[in-house]
Design a protein around this motif. Structure first.
Motif, mmCIF file in Angstrom:
data_model
loop_
_atom_site.group_PDB
_atom_site.id
_atom_site.type_symbol
_atom_site.label_atom_id
_atom_site.label_comp_id
_atom_site.label_asym_id
_atom_site.label_seq_id
_atom_site.Cartn_x
_atom_site.Cartn_y
_atom_site.Cartn_z
ATOM 1 N N HIS A 1 13.124 1.095 0.955
ATOM 2 C CA HIS A 1 11.095 1.356 0.589
ATOM 3 C C HIS A 1 11.038 2.024 1.885
ATOM 4 O O HIS A 1 10.144 3.358 1.770
ATOM 5 N N GLU A 2 11.072 1.828 2.884
ATOM 6 C CA GLU A 2 10.454 2.357 3.917
ATOM 7 C C GLU A 2 10.601 4.269 3.973
ATOM 8 O O GLU A 2 10.526 4.755 4.503
ATOM 9 N N TYR B 1 -3.217 -1.837 -3.115
ATOM 10 C CA TYR B 1 -2.690 -1.251 -2.148
ATOM 11 C C TYR B 1 -1.313 -1.569 -3.166
ATOM 12 O O TYR B 1 -0.327 -0.919 -2.978
ATOM 13 N N HIS C 1 9.499 5.733 2.136
ATOM 14 C CA HIS C 1 7.864 6.427 3.148
ATOM 15 C C HIS C 1 7.852 7.525 3.838
ATOM 16 O O HIS C 1 6.823 8.307 4.127
ATOM 17 N N GLN D 1 2.817 3.701 -2.465
ATOM 18 C CA GLN D 1 3.580 2.363 -2.860
ATOM 19 C C GLN D 1 4.605 2.711 -4.401
ATOM 20 O O GLN D 1 5.678 2.079 -3.660
HETATM 21 ZN ZN LIG Z 1 5.277 0.259 1.347
#
Ligand SMILES: [Zn+2]
Length: 82
Positions: free
Chosen positions: A39-40, A69, A43, A75
């Protein structure tokens, strides 16, 4: 400005496990796993795609302000790569 936006939107609140700023991925101790790391890393890809931390934050914070969010497109995209 980032602090005020985070407080106003709940970004970085109690459920936050990790945060990524550019190539810096920070995770809560004991929370690192392949899912959250993926997930990161997504980003990180998003940062690269928009060109800079400043450009990413401008888009990301606007998304969060508009839809929250959880539903922010960055996201949703990151969750789809977990
Ligand atoms: Zn995130």
């Amino acid at each position: 400005m980032l602090r005020q936006a985070a407080l106003a939107t709940g970004l970085g609140g109690c459920g936050t496990v990790g945060v990524t700023l550019g190539y810096s991925i920070r995770m809560l101790r004991g929370q690192m796993n392949a899912r959250y790391l993926a997930h990161e890393c997504r980003h990180v890809y998003q940062y690269e795609a928009v060109g800079s931390i400043a450009a990413f934050l401008a888009v990301y914070l606007e998304q969060i302000a508009k839809v929250g969010y959880w539903d922010a497109p960055f996201q949703q995209d990151a969750r789809s790569h977990e």
